[in-house]
Design a protein around this motif. Structure first.
Motif, mmCIF file in Angstrom:
data_model
loop_
_atom_site.group_PDB
_atom_site.id
_atom_site.type_symbol
_atom_site.label_atom_id
_atom_site.label_comp_id
_atom_site.label_asym_id
_atom_site.label_seq_id
_atom_site.Cartn_x
_atom_site.Cartn_y
_atom_site.Cartn_z
ATOM 1 N N GLN A 169 -9.523 -5.678 -11.760
ATOM 2 C CA GLN A 169 -9.647 -4.600 -10.765
ATOM 3 C C GLN A 169 -8.382 -3.747 -10.788
ATOM 4 N N HIS A 170 -8.508 -2.480 -10.437
ATOM 5 C CA HIS A 170 -7.356 -1.587 -10.431
ATOM 6 C C HIS A 170 -6.335 -2.075 -9.402
ATOM 7 N N PRO A 171 -5.070 -2.232 -9.789
ATOM 8 C CA PRO A 171 -4.073 -2.774 -8.861
ATOM 9 C C PRO A 171 -3.878 -1.943 -7.610
ATOM 10 N N GLU A 172 -3.970 -0.618 -7.745
ATOM 11 C CA GLU A 172 -3.797 0.246 -6.567
ATOM 12 C C GLU A 172 -4.892 -0.015 -5.536
ATOM 13 N N TYR A 173 -6.096 -0.262 -6.025
ATOM 14 C CA TYR A 173 -7.214 -0.544 -5.121
ATOM 15 C C TYR A 173 -7.007 -1.874 -4.408
ATOM 16 N N LEU A 174 -6.538 -2.872 -5.147
ATOM 17 C CA LEU A 174 -6.303 -4.187 -4.547
ATOM 18 C C LEU A 174 -5.213 -4.125 -3.482
ATOM 19 N N VAL A 175 -4.146 -3.385 -3.749
ATOM 20 C CA VAL A 175 -3.075 -3.229 -2.758
ATOM 21 C C VAL A 175 -3.629 -2.583 -1.496
ATOM 22 N N LYS A 176 -4.459 -1.556 -1.681
ATOM 23 C CA LYS A 176 -5.043 -0.865 -0.521
ATOM 24 C C LYS A 176 -5.908 -1.810 0.303
ATOM 25 N N GLN A 177 -6.717 -2.623 -0.358
ATOM 26 C CA GLN A 177 -7.598 -3.533 0.374
ATOM 27 C C GLN A 177 -6.798 -4.575 1.153
ATOM 28 N N LEU A 178 -5.766 -5.123 0.527
ATOM 29 C CA LEU A 178 -4.930 -6.094 1.232
ATOM 30 C C LEU A 178 -4.280 -5.453 2.452
ATOM 31 N N SER A 179 -3.834 -4.218 2.299
ATOM 32 C CA SER A 179 -3.233 -3.493 3.430
ATOM 33 C C SER A 179 -4.254 -3.253 4.528
ATOM 34 N N ASN A 180 -5.502 -2.980 4.126
ATOM 35 C CA ASN A 180 -6.555 -2.686 5.102
ATOM 36 C C ASN A 180 -6.966 -3.907 5.912
ATOM 37 N N PHE A 181 -6.636 -5.103 5.434
ATOM 38 C CA PHE A 181 -6.913 -6.312 6.205
ATOM 39 C C PHE A 181 -5.872 -6.527 7.302
ATOM 40 N N LYS A 182 -4.786 -5.776 7.235
ATOM 41 C CA LYS A 182 -3.728 -5.867 8.240
ATOM 42 C C LYS A 182 -3.911 -4.802 9.310
ATOM 43 N N VAL A 183 -3.554 -5.129 10.531
ATOM 44 C CA VAL A 183 -3.561 -4.124 11.604
ATOM 45 C C VAL A 183 -2.304 -3.285 11.426
ATOM 46 N N GLN A 184 -2.498 -2.001 11.174
ATOM 47 C CA GLN A 184 -1.376 -1.102 10.921
ATOM 48 C C GLN A 184 -0.834 -0.522 12.225
ATOM 49 N N PRO A 185 0.400 -0.044 12.220
ATOM 50 C CA PRO A 185 0.985 0.566 13.421
ATOM 51 C C PRO A 185 0.093 1.672 13.972
ATOM 52 N N GLY A 186 -0.150 1.622 15.264
ATOM 53 C CA GLY A 186 -1.002 2.624 15.902
ATOM 54 C C GLY A 186 -2.476 2.272 15.896
ATOM 55 N N ASP A 188 4.838 -8.616 -2.333
ATOM 56 C CA ASP A 188 3.871 -9.669 -2.656
ATOM 57 C C ASP A 188 2.525 -9.066 -3.031
ATOM 58 N N MET A 189 2.087 -8.082 -2.257
ATOM 59 C CA MET A 189 0.790 -7.460 -2.511
ATOM 60 C C MET A 189 0.767 -6.764 -3.864
ATOM 61 N N ARG A 190 1.856 -6.114 -4.210
ATOM 62 C CA ARG A 190 1.930 -5.461 -5.525
ATOM 63 C C ARG A 190 1.925 -6.500 -6.648
ATOM 64 N N ASN A 191 2.647 -7.596 -6.453
ATOM 65 C CA ASN A 191 2.701 -8.638 -7.478
ATOM 66 C C ASN A 191 1.342 -9.299 -7.685
ATOM 67 N N VAL A 192 0.691 -9.641 -6.583
ATOM 68 C CA VAL A 192 -0.641 -10.265 -6.647
ATOM 69 C C VAL A 192 -1.637 -9.320 -7.315
ATOM 70 N N SER A 193 -1.628 -8.072 -6.899
ATOM 71 C CA SER A 193 -2.576 -7.077 -7.424
ATOM 72 C C SER A 193 -2.365 -6.843 -8.916
ATOM 73 N N ALA A 194 -1.113 -6.773 -9.333
ATOM 74 C CA ALA A 194 -0.811 -6.552 -10.746
ATOM 75 C C ALA A 194 -1.260 -7.741 -11.589
ATOM 76 N N TYR A 195 -1.042 -8.952 -11.068
ATOM 77 C CA TYR A 195 -1.461 -10.139 -11.811
ATOM 78 C C TYR A 195 -2.981 -10.172 -11.965
ATOM 79 N N LEU A 196 -3.698 -9.944 -10.883
ATOM 80 C CA LEU A 196 -5.163 -9.971 -10.941
ATOM 81 C C LEU A 196 -5.693 -8.873 -11.855
#
Length: 212
Positions: free
Chosen positions: A63-80, A102-110
């Motif tokens: 999977q594209h690493p940028e997409y994976l990073v975005k999805q991991l971020s979307n599972f977190k409650v962001q400020p606001g 960590d998210m970048r490392n995990v995404s790049a590995y996958l």
């Protein structure tokens, strides 16, 4: 004045060099660290190489690493925000413990792993699935999936995710989640899914599983 200008120029160069160094650090993830996190936290559901064996979990290999990073971020409650854009108790727990690095490392590995191919299993809906994926549903204003996710399902890096070979059950579940408003991290997909029937979702999900 010349001395002052020279000092200023030196400072500008030093700042630029420092910024370039930071950019380089961010741009080069550590695959070994990513692998270690995947093996410790992700493998039970997604497989150590990102090829989930259970069809309720997504394949993440390739999977594209940028997409994976975005999805991991979307599972977190962001400020606001009061809620995460993707609500999932299990994934929220894992994502909460991951830093941006960590998210970048995990995404790049996958992303570096090879996805195991899938297969379409329902011959009765294969033609319908192909029609939707390649041509959309004109009367419902549903665009062709291939327009964003490419004819072979490879997607477009940093923009649209790879779909080809994905478990049909998982793809169908995500389409339903978009339609029902459970998944809220793509306005485009929410609008498209809202126009699709259960049969259409099931057919295109099955067809996608066989793309490679």
């Amino acid at each position: 004045m010349r001395i002052a200008s020279a000092v200023f120029a030196s400072l500008v160069l030093a700042v630029s060099a420092a910024q370039a160094g930071e950019t380089a650090k961010v741009a080069k993830p550590d695959l070994n660290k990513g692998k270690a996190i995947v093996e410790q936290q992700c493998a039970a559901c997604h497989g150590a190489d990102g090829n989930a064996s259970a069809n309720i979990y997504p394949k993440l290999a390739g999977q594209h690493p940028e997409y994976l990073v975005k999805q991991l971020s979307n599972f977190k409650v962001q400020p606001g925000q009061e809620k995460a854009q993707r609500e999932n108790a299990v994934m929220a727990g894992f994502a909460a413990g991951l830093s941006d690095e960590d998210m970048r490392n995990v995404s790049a590995y996958l992303a570096s792993q090879t996805q195991k191919p899938g297969t379409a299993r329902n011959k009765d809906t294969l033609a319908l699935g192909e029609k939707i994926y390649r041509g959309g549903i004109a009367e419902k204003k549903v665009p062709a999936c291939a327009g964003c996710h490419s004819p072979n399902g490879a997607g477009i890096p940093a923009q649209y995710p790879r779909l080809g070979g994905q478990h049909a059950q998982y793809t169908e579940a995500q389409l339903v989640a978009f339609r029902e408003g459970v998944r809220k991290n793509s306005e485009q997909m929410s609008k498209i899914a809202a126009r699709m029937s259960d049969r259409e979702m099931k057919a295109v999900a099955d067809y996608i599983a066989g793309l490679r």
